[in-house]
Motif scaffolding. Structure first.
Motif, short mmCIF file in Angstrom:
data_model
loop_
_atom_site.label_atom_id
_atom_site.label_comp_id
_atom_site.label_asym_id
_atom_site.label_seq_id
_atom_site.Cartn_x
_atom_site.Cartn_y
_atom_site.Cartn_z
N PHE A 134 10.26 23.95 -31.68
CA PHE A 134 11.09 24.06 -32.88
C PHE A 134 12.32 23.17 -32.75
O PHE A 134 12.64 22.38 -33.65
CB PHE A 134 11.51 25.53 -33.05
N LEU A 135 12.94 23.26 -31.60
CA LEU A 135 14.13 22.42 -31.37
C LEU A 135 13.75 20.94 -31.42
O LEU A 135 14.48 20.12 -31.99
CB LEU A 135 14.74 22.74 -30.01
N ALA A 136 12.60 20.62 -30.82
CA ALA A 136 12.16 19.22 -30.82
C ALA A 136 11.91 18.74 -32.24
O ALA A 136 12.25 17.61 -32.60
CB ALA A 136 10.90 19.07 -29.96
N GLY A 137 11.33 19.62 -33.05
CA GLY A 137 11.07 19.27 -34.45
C GLY A 137 12.37 18.99 -35.18
O GLY A 137 12.50 18.02 -35.94
N TYR A 138 13.33 19.82 -34.91
CA TYR A 138 14.64 19.64 -35.55
C TYR A 138 15.24 18.30 -35.12
O TYR A 138 15.69 17.51 -35.96
CB TYR A 138 15.55 20.80 -35.15
N ALA A 139 15.18 18.05 -33.82
CA ALA A 139 15.76 16.81 -33.30
C ALA A 139 15.04 15.59 -33.87
O ALA A 139 15.67 14.61 -34.27
CB ALA A 139 15.67 16.81 -31.77
N ALA A 140 13.71 15.68 -33.93
CA ALA A 140 12.93 14.55 -34.43
C ALA A 140 13.29 14.29 -35.89
O ALA A 140 13.48 13.14 -36.31
CB ALA A 140 11.44 14.84 -34.29
N ALA A 141 13.37 15.34 -36.67
CA ALA A 141 13.68 15.20 -38.09
C ALA A 141 15.04 14.57 -38.27
O ALA A 141 15.27 13.77 -39.19
CB ALA A 141 13.61 16.55 -38.78
N ASP A 142 15.94 14.93 -37.37
CA ASP A 142 17.27 14.36 -37.48
C ASP A 142 17.30 12.90 -37.05
O ASP A 142 18.00 12.08 -37.59
CB ASP A 142 18.24 15.17 -36.61
N TYR A 143 16.45 12.58 -36.07
CA TYR A 143 16.47 11.24 -35.51
C TYR A 143 15.76 10.22 -36.39
O TYR A 143 16.15 9.06 -36.47
CB TYR A 143 15.83 11.27 -34.12
N THR A 144 14.71 10.65 -37.08
CA THR A 144 13.85 9.67 -37.75
C THR A 144 14.59 8.83 -38.77
O THR A 144 15.45 9.30 -39.50
CB THR A 144 12.64 10.35 -38.43
N LYS A 145 14.24 7.52 -38.80
CA LYS A 145 14.85 6.64 -39.79
C LYS A 145 13.89 6.47 -40.96
O LYS A 145 14.29 6.19 -42.07
CB LYS A 145 15.11 5.26 -39.18
N THR A 146 12.62 6.59 -40.68
CA THR A 146 11.63 6.36 -41.73
C THR A 146 11.36 7.62 -42.54
O THR A 146 10.64 7.57 -43.54
CB THR A 146 10.29 5.91 -41.12
N GLY A 147 11.87 8.73 -42.08
CA GLY A 147 11.61 9.97 -42.79
C GLY A 147 10.23 10.54 -42.51
O GLY A 147 9.77 11.44 -43.20
#
Ligand SMILES: Nc1ncnc2c1ncn2[C@@H]1O[C@H](COP(=O)(O)OP(=O)(O)OP(=O)(O)O)[C@@H](O)[C@H]1O
Ligand SMILES: Nc1ncnc2c1ncn2[C@@H]1O[C@H](COP(=O)(O)OP(=O)(O)OP(=O)(O)O)[C@@H](O)[C@H]1O
Ligand SMILES: [Mg+2]
Ligand SMILES: [Mg+2]
Lengths: 340, 403, 430, 504
Positions: A134-147
């Motif tokens: 869950f945390l990784a998902g949150y981090a990934a969503a925050d990090y992504t530039k392409t959405g």
């Protein structure tokens, strides 16, 4: 070149006569995943205890029972079995050998589904990995530039999909909180998702990753032992700036090749749990109570960003800490197969 | 692998089936000596690999110049320990108490050989009719799934339940193999391709069933695994609960007898062999070649299916999994080839491989020797047995007069 | 001797003609009909709304190609009608005693695939370039393996050991590639490894007349045993020094790579893919156009005839088998020098058997076998692409796709095929 | 130039195929080799050609010993051979077959097919052949294949040519043409060894005759010797060369074929509406060059052809559309033209082959089980009755000589109640002794009231056995004529010319 003969046989050194043993599932001890981590844990524990140990690898499902039987025949005092696939064989062996202690990794040892483990001398070790994912998902969503972020698995086993499930919930939560629309490719829940069909690092793994990158994902979470190798190739080939999320252990440390790519890793502290359990058993303190690794007891967790420290939003770590707290206190619900 | 070479070309070789035979017949003619020496030769190669894995040997090799005795004794210990463990795991374990305990490994060997013999018969029978059945894996999976489904879902007394489950398995195996026979008969589709592809299709089909509540997945579970088999659907243990040997082995023995009768005494088997040896002549003699392909695949599939049944209802009764075939579908090809596609040969080859399997587990547990060595030894045995002149040359035996 | 007059046959009286069905010719329309029905069923049962977008261009393309957006339901419906027309045309031709021409089958396949894609990707977009390009990469080891198989069998040696050659090639490429520090070294090692397996096959099958099927099957097991053993005992001891080969990276070809659609699909690949193109062309040319090829084919068809004109049958078989092994071994290199940078146990996952199927499917012809392998690669990649889009079909059924496609193709379109006449028959001189 | 074989001995295991054989052939001479099946003729020639290594003995060319390690050496020495079993690759074209082993190449080993085509055309022209260099050999009639073999041998400028039973598959005209070619070659100085079972041909062309029996030379004969003398020398006993038969007593028509059409998978027509009938107790001989529909005719009757239109009535039964098994059950006996492909299962024992087409019920099978005892008694009896020379009923069919294989097939077919016998090439490649026996059986079958359809490319055989003769040409009936029709007329009919007086 001929060396000198040793003066004395080293094997003579003092030893405890406690004999811990381990059986892998069909993935083998070099699966870069739970077999390997548990095996390393056992080795370390044996070293700490100053004992010998025995290990056997299984090639197929049909090997579990004979392997366990032969280990029993070798006089093992404690047997670690890795993976849900070994559950039935472990229960059977445990019932037949009440004097031996068993540790079953990643399964509840409850094959009659009555909510209780089926033999008293088994210690099930489970991980609510969805919380960390869950945390990784949150981090990934925050990090992504392409959405767009992506994931794929080896096969739709619960121990695999629990990562994907948690990851998805993390992305969804982020979208809800931030009013964003980050897309997740590769997992819709209910067994619908992208799988390579096996746990081999091969062209299929690479192509799967490639297909996901083709959909414009710039964060990718491969779940299932060595199949992340495919993602490495696909990322290098694509020439794009794509971040990888590791599973089980911190890839930054276990596979230096990934250091420039790994955003973070979803940790399942199997090595530590194995060491602790085996050492305790070696000292006569075997506790057959089931253990569930959570964010709260640090059985699961999120690895540091390492090289990506500077690339992620400065506020991200803080937000993650807050989310983590929310998960621990239950204000942010994370569901997984463990809650049934 | 075609059979439609036509007349006029003199000695142009006709069809394949005979290729499975000429050399093989030689094997029979070759004496038991060659077989024994082949095993010895394979074990010697295995020894080299065992030495490579042994740390003691490696360290002593490091100072072989300084103290060669250490090295050689390490070598000796390593090899003898390994093969002793193999023997103890496969035949007779002197370490255990009482005759019952000591003979237990032999019963394990029999247990492991059961499915190898059954599946070997399935592959071998098809061979005799000129069909190369590489689809053992798929057939076992489907059979195991069907037997498991009946096992879990039917609620009957054992006298009905067990036979019904066994039958369901055999039937599923038969149908799955029958597809290849049917397509070959109808459109000439090569059975090698079809059976290979059906392995994968069967795998994913069973996987799907195991992942779906209401189909095969254990209720409430998320793992791709079925419930355990109920008592009433389990093949009874032959020697009491202390031994794992179950009635699946009897099934194998019965199958050997039946296939022997089928091939050597029955009219159907006569037609199988006729089609396998010369489909053109068979056709001209009024034998329906297409129908024979279908029938032989149905029976072969049922036999391989019984191997799957043996696993689910006998050896691992904890439930159906996608891995339950345990490579037996492929091992069966080697067993069938080593047994020259003859029932008694397959029985012997199955026992040998069963023993190596049982012993392999024991080598791995006792001496930490990787089971791959067993694979290597197995394959070398087959190769050497198939090439008697080579074995004779290696051991400098006199040449056998060529027939 | 009753009749001294010459009797001339009387014309037929009313004997009613009993026709035996033209089974072979009928297969095609039946198969087309079945597929049409399946596609129609998809639409009827699982109607999906939305548009389907086909992206033709890769992102880095020189030219900008438009995306094609189609209304899903309408398009599929139109395509089903077209499929039905093709089926009818085929049935008509067969009823007139003609065969279904290949181009019609090709057109049909194209329409069917498009229909399926449009349906499955409704509401989403599909990268055509990625789909096709990926098909090629997935097919690379199969193509090399199939070429090896074709060569061996053309010379009369059944090569079931393709899987062993691929696996041993993959292993050698990983290990030597790492030690030498260059993927080229790995490639050479892979070829040598494949050749080695081939020589063992030849040793038993040619010199000792051991049944070729036995040797092939057993060699596969042997190679699995050996590589797994060495992997466990040697490679895992020191993976960084022994099992971390450097990669062949993508090598776009300057001008060709810029051609729309074709460029990114065919010419932005790794060197191994280009080698594959060359290998297919060279093998096809050598087999059909050179003295060597003529002799190889003669030896596989009628070794005794070859012997009577002074061709050394077994020597020819050995050299051909060796070349076949080198080629198959190169295919093995793909696993560890292109796909993933390390060796894993049994990593070919039975690909050699699929290559064998491609050999038969391709009727022992290098080009056709290549096409068969490509079809398989396409079906595999289609499966991936669709599961990435989020297809409505459960993943296990998607994973089945390539195998089902192969069965349909073999049963419906190829049917009985004829192997080289002496395939699998050891040659003994009198 | 002289080729000399001295004391050649060749053994296959315990069997001595050639026992100290010595021969000489001279430039411009035709030496004929005679001998029954299995006498060792082909073996000797294979030794000469380097295919087999002699166990003892030497070969001399112009007095110099020849070291022969393979056919390559033989070819280099100028020895060529037209093999008994064609050594042609069926899926190759004529040009490819001719160039194989002797290829002319261009850049990087590329085949120069044009050169090969040219060579084929040249040789064809010289000997008046009509052979298309680009035709696939498997699509050619055997007669043409034979020519390809000859072109192949000639294209290497052989000075010694061996013809091993080249006429077994040729029509009379083709045989005559071949003889003419041999004469031409002899005239140009080539030494020729000619092997044939047909005494007429041997006498017509040979300069000298050597007879071999059981691997050893048993004598020389001059071309002026009579057929009976030669036959006796070959077999070692007097042989009846003419078939004694009473005039036929034809009953009512039993087999009635109407407008029979047969096409193959590709749609090519092989039989184009033929009609005829055979009466009980009558032999209808089918003459014609091979490849004119004879094979398709017999196979259509047996239910072995896929695309058959028209009607074949046997008594009450319509045979078209029935399975092979039903046709066999209707009492049709079948001696296929190629015993090794369609007649026998080589790996089966003689006993098993004797029950091959009756595996579904009485008398050999009851309750799904083969009655082994019954089968063995039966086989033993047939072995004696048909004088099959074999080690026993358990001998494998593939181990028998051709003549004995043929006897097994004949025994099987004639040992049940027949309503029709279809015999295709019943004596192909069989020696005179066995021919005598098989012919007697066919006549006896006729005399028992069974209609017989006899297909043979051997005009002598057709004329000797038939009551009426039907000639096929390109899938059509040219005519049905009485057995005493002159050979020349038959020959013309086989070439497609309709006999005078016959309406089209
Ligand atoms: N000609 C044949 N070719 C191939 N298989 C056959 C043939 N005849 C029978 N069989 C198979 O053998 C099985 C048993 O043999 P059997 O002779 O009883 O067949 P059947 O069909 O019952 O015979 P019938 O048609 O004479 O009643 C049949 O069910 C069938 O599967
Ligand atoms: N390769 C072989 N292996 C074993 N025996 C053989 C072989 N070739 C021939 N023979 C045997 O040697 C003997 C002579 O055979 P050969 O072919 O020379 O006879 P032939 O005189 O040419 O007969 P035919 O007139 O039928 O052609 C036969 O008994 C035959 O079975
Ligand atoms: Mg419980
Ligand atoms: Mg001969």
């Amino acid at each position: 070149a001929c060396g000198d003969a040793p003066d004395e046989d080293k094997k003579g050194s003092a030893k405890s006569d406690f004999l811990p043993c381990i059986v892998s599932d069909a993935g083998g001890f070099d699966d870069k995943s739970f077999n390997q981590l548990s095996y390393e844990g056992l080795k370390e524990a044996a070293k700490e205890l100053g004992t010998d140990y025995k290990d056997v690898q299984s090639k197929t499902d049909q090997d579990y029972a004979p392997n366990l039987e032969n280990l029993v025949g070798q006089g093992c005092d404690l047997i670690v079995t890795v993976g849900f696939a070994l559950s039935a064989a472990t229960v059977e062996s445990a019932k037949a050998n009440p004097d031996i202690e068993y540790v079953l990794i990643d399964d509840a040892a409850d094959n009659d589904f009555d909510g209780n483990k089926d033999a008293d001398n088994i210690k099930p070790i489970l991980y609510d990995t969805a919380q960390a994912a869950f945390l990784a998902g949150y981090a990934a969503a925050d990090y992504t530039k392409t959405g767009t972020v992506g994931t794929y698995g080896g096969q739709p086993f619960p121990t695999v999909t629990i990562f994907m499930d948690g990851f998805k919930q993390g992305v969804d939560y982020y979208n809800k909180e931030k009013g964003k629309d980050v897309k997740l490719i590769g997992w819709e829940g209910n067994d619908k998702g992208v799988f390579t069909g096996g746990f081999d690092a091969n062209e299929k793994a690479t192509n799967t990753a490639k297909s996901i990158l083709d959909k414009n994902a710039d964060v990718i979470l491969p779940v299932g032992g060595p199949i992340y190798q495919g993602a490495l190739t696909a990322i290098k080939d694509s020439g794009k700036d794509v971040a990888l999320i590791g599973v089980d252990a911190d890839f930054y440390e276990t596979d230096p090749n990934t250091q420039s790519l790994v955003l973070t890793s979803i940790l399942k502290n199997m090595k530590t749990s194995t060491i602790e359990t085996v050492v305790a058993a070696g000292k006569g303190d075997f506790d057959p109570e089931a253990y569930v690794g959570t964010l709260e007891n640090d059985g699961v967790g999120l690895a540091p960003f390492h090289n990506f420290e500077s690339k992620v939003n400065p506020s991200l770590q803080g937000e993650l800490d807050k989310v983590k707290q929310g998960i621990i206190d239950g204000s942010i619900p994370v569901t997984s197969y463990l809650d049934k | 692998m075609s059979t439609d070479m036509k007349t006029e070309f003199g000695e142009a070789p006709k069809g394949t089936p005979r290729r499975f035979d000429g050399v093989l017949r030689e094997i029979v003619a070759g004496n038991a000596m060659v077989a024994v020496l082949s095993v010895v030769l394979a074990m010697v190669v295995g020894s080299l690999m065992i030495l490579l894995t042994d740390e003691n040997v490696r360290t002593t090799a490091g100072y072989i110049g300084a103290r060669p005795g250490d090295f050689f004794s390490a070598v000796w210990t390593s090899i003898s320990d390994a093969y002793t463990a193999l023997f103890r795991g496969a035949v007779y374990n002197t370490n255990l108490q009482g005759f019952q305990g000591r003979i237990r490994p032999l019963t394990e060997t029999l247990k492991f050989s059961g499915p190898l013999i059954l599946a070997g018969l399935g592959v071998g029978l098809a061979f005799r009719a000129g069909m190369f059945n590489i689809g053992g894996r798929g057939q076992m999976l489907l059979a195991g799934a069907a037997a498991g489904w009946v096992g879990v879902n039917a609620d009957l007394p054992i006298v009905l339940h067990l036979p019904l489950a066994v039958l369901a398995g055999a039937l599923a195996g038969a149908l799955w193999a029958g597809i290849a026979g049917f397509l070959k008969a109808q459109s000439g589709a090569h059975e090698v391709i079809v059976t290979i592809m059906l392995n994968y299709v069967g795998y994913y089909l069973v996987f799907y069933a195991l992942s779906k509540q209401g189909l095969l997945q254990a209720p409430g579970s998320l793992n791709p695994k079925s419930e355990a088999m109920p008592e009433s659907a389990i093949l009874p243990k032959l020697l009491g609960d202390r031994f794992n040997l179950h009635a699946g082995f009897l099934l194998a023995l019965v199958a050997v007898a039946v296939v022997w009768w089928l091939l050597n005494k029955s009219a159907l088997g006569f037609r199988f062999r006729a089609v396998g040896e010369n489909p053109d002549a068979a056709r001209a003699a009024g034998i329906d070649v297409g129908r024979t392909y279908l029938v032989v695949m149905l029976i072969a599939g049922a036999l391989v299916g019984l191997a799957g049944v043996n696993q689910i209802l006998g050896t691992t009764t904890s439930g159906v999994t996608v891995d339950m075939d345990a490579g037996i579908g492929f091992d069966a090809i080697t067993v069938a080839l080593l047994g020259r596609s003859r029932p008694l040969g397959i029985l012997a080859a199955g026992l040998l491989f069963g023993g190596l399997k049982a012993g392999g587990f024991s080598m791995a547990a006792a001496e930490g020797i990787p089971v791959e060595i067993v694979l290597v030894i197995q394959s070398l045995i087959v190769l050497f047995i198939a090439a008697p002149p080579l074995v004779r040359a290696i051991f400098r035996l006199p040449k056998e007069a060529t027939a | 001797m009753s009749d001294t007059k010459i009797t001339v046959p009387v014309p037929a009286d009313a004997a009613e003609p009993v026709a035996v069905p033209l089974r072979t010719a009928l297969k095609a329309p039946i198969m087309l009909g079945v597929v049409t029905l399946l596609v129609a069923l998809l639409v009827a049962l699982g109607a999906r709304s939305g548009d389907t977008t086909f992206q033709l261009a890769a992102e880095t393309d020189f030219f900008d190609l438009p995306e094609i957006t189609l209304p899903s339901t309408a398009t599929v419906a139109t395509l089903v009608v077209l499929l039905a027309v093709c089926t009818a045309a085929s049935a008509l031709l067969v009823s007139r005693g003609r065969r279904t021409p290949l181009w019609l089958v090709g057109l049909f396949a194209f329409l069917a695939v498009t229909a399926f894609l449009t349906w499955a990707a409704a509401g989403d977009s599909l990268t055509v370039v990625g789909l096709l390009g990926g098909s090629i990469t997935l097919a690379v080891p199969l193509v090399f393996g199939a070429l090896g198989g074709v060569l061996g069998e053309r010379a009369g040696v059944v090569n079931i050991a393709i899987d062993g050659q691929l696996l041993f090639g993959a292993f050698a490429a990983a290990m030597v590639g790492t030690i030498v520090g260059s993927p080229w070294g790995g490639l050479v090692a892979a070829m040598v490894a494949g050749g080695l397996v081939a020589l063992v096959l030849g040793f038993f099958a040619i010199t000792y007349f051991v049944d070729q099927v036995i040797v092939g099957v057993v060699l596969n097991v042997l190679v699995i045993g050996l590589t797994s053993f060495l992997y466990g005992q040697v490679l895992t001891e020191n993976p960084d020094k022994l099992n971390a080969p450097e990669h062949f990276s993508r090598l776009p070809i300057p001008v060709l790579g810029q051609i729309p659609v074709i460029g990114p699909v065919l010419f932005r690949q790794t060197i191994l893919v280009y080698l594959m193109y060359v290998a297919v062309a060279v093998v096809a040319w050598a087999l059909y156009r050179t003295k060597w090829g003529l002799r190889v084919r003669a030896v596989g068809e009628h070794p005794k005839a070859a012997d009577t004109v002074g061709i050394k049958v077994n020597r020819t078989r050995y050299t051909t088998l060796l070349i076949a092994g080198l080629i198959a071994g190169a295919g093995g290199a793909t696993y560890t020098l292109v796909s993933v940078p390390q060796f894993g146990e049994e990593m070919t996952d039975g690909a050699g058997y699929i290559a064998l199927a491609a050999v038969i499917f391709g009727r022992w012809d290098p080009v056709r076998a290549t096409l068969a392998a490509l079809l398989f690669g396409f079906a595999s990649n289609l499966q991936l692409a669709l599961s990435v889009i989020g297809s409505p079909v459960p993943s296990q059924f998607m994973l089945m796709l390539p195998y089902v496609v192969t069965i349909i193709a073999v049963a419906g379109l190829v049917g009985a095929s004829r192997a080289p006449a002496a395939d699998g028959v050891p040659y003994r001189k009198g | 130039m002289t080729l000399e074989l001295r004391g050649i001995t060749k053994r296959f295991g315990p069997l001595v195929a050639n026992d100290r054989i010595s021969l000489t052939v001279n430039e411009g001479e035709i030496l004929a080799l005679l001998g029954e099946n299995g006498a060792g003729k082909s073996t000797l020639m294979n030794v000469l050609y380097g295919l087999y290594q002699a166990d003892e003995g030497e070969i001399f060319l112009d007095g110099a010993p020849l070291k022969m390690s393979g056919p390559g050496d033989a070819m280099a020495a100028g020895i060529g051979m037209v093999h008994q079993h064609f050594m042609l690759v069926p899926v190759f074209t004529v040009a490819e077959n001719v160039m194989l082993g002797n290829e002319s190449t261009g850049f990087a080993g590329t085949l120069d097919l044009d050169a090969a085509r040219q060579r084929v055309r040249e040789i064809s022209q010289r000997f008046g052949f009509d052979v298309d260099p680009d035709a696939l050999v498997e699509t050619l009639p055997v007669g043409v294949q034979q020519r390809v073999e000859i072109i192949k041998a000639l294209s290497r400028d052989a000075r010694v040519l061996v013809f091993d039973e080249p006429t077994a598959v040729l029509t009379p005209q083709e045989t005559d043409e071949l003889m003419e070619i041999m004469r031409q070659l002899r005239a140009s100085g080539t030494a020729i060894v000619f092997i044939s079972h047909k005494l007429r041909e041997v006498r017509a062309i040979a300069d000298r005759i050597t007879v071999i029996r059981r691997g050893a030379v048993v004598g020389e004969a001059s071309p002026t010797a009579t057929n009976a003398e030669l036959a006796a020398l070959m077999v070692g006993r007097p042989v009846e060369l003419t078939v004694h038969k009473e005039p036929a007593q034809p009953g009512p028509d039993a087999l009635v074929v109407r407008d029979l059409r047969v096409t193959d998978d590709a749609g090519h027509s092989h039989l184009d509406g033929i009609s005829f009938s055979i009466a009980r107790g009558e032999v209808l001989g089918v003459a014609g060059v091979q490849g004119n529909g004879q094979t398709e005719l017999t196979e259509a009757i047996m239910g072995l052809q896929a695309h058959v239109h028209g009607s074949i009535r046997l008594g009450e039964h319509e045979l078209v559309g029935r399975s092979v098994r039903k046709i066999l059950d209707a009492g049709v006996g079948f001696i296929p033209e190629d015993r090794q492909v369609d007649g026998l299962v080589g790996e089966f024992t003689i006993a098993e082959n004797l029950m091959l087409n009756r595996s579904h019920g009485k008398p050999f099978v009851s309750a799904g089980t083969v009655r082994t005892g019954f089968l063995e008694d039966f086989a033993q009896q047939k072995l004696t009755e048909y004088d099959v020379r074999a080690s026993g009923i358990q001998a494998r069919a593939s181990q028998l000589s051709g003549g004995n294989q043929q006897k097994v097939v004949v025994a099987r077919e004639l040992s049940r109640d027949l309503n029709l016998l279809v015999a295709a090439q019943p004596t192909r490649g069989v020696d005179v002794g066995s021919i005598e026996f098989i012919h007697k059986q066919v006549v006896a079958t006729r005399d028992a009231g069974v209609p017989v359809l006899l297909v043979s490319t051997e005009l002598d055989e057709i004329v000797a056995l038939s009551d009426r003769i039907m000639v096929l040409y390109r899938g059509q009936v040219v005519g049905i004529v009485p057995a005493d029709t002159p050979r020349e007329t038959l020959g013309l009919m086989m070439a497609g010319e309709r006999p005078e007086g016959g309406a089209a």
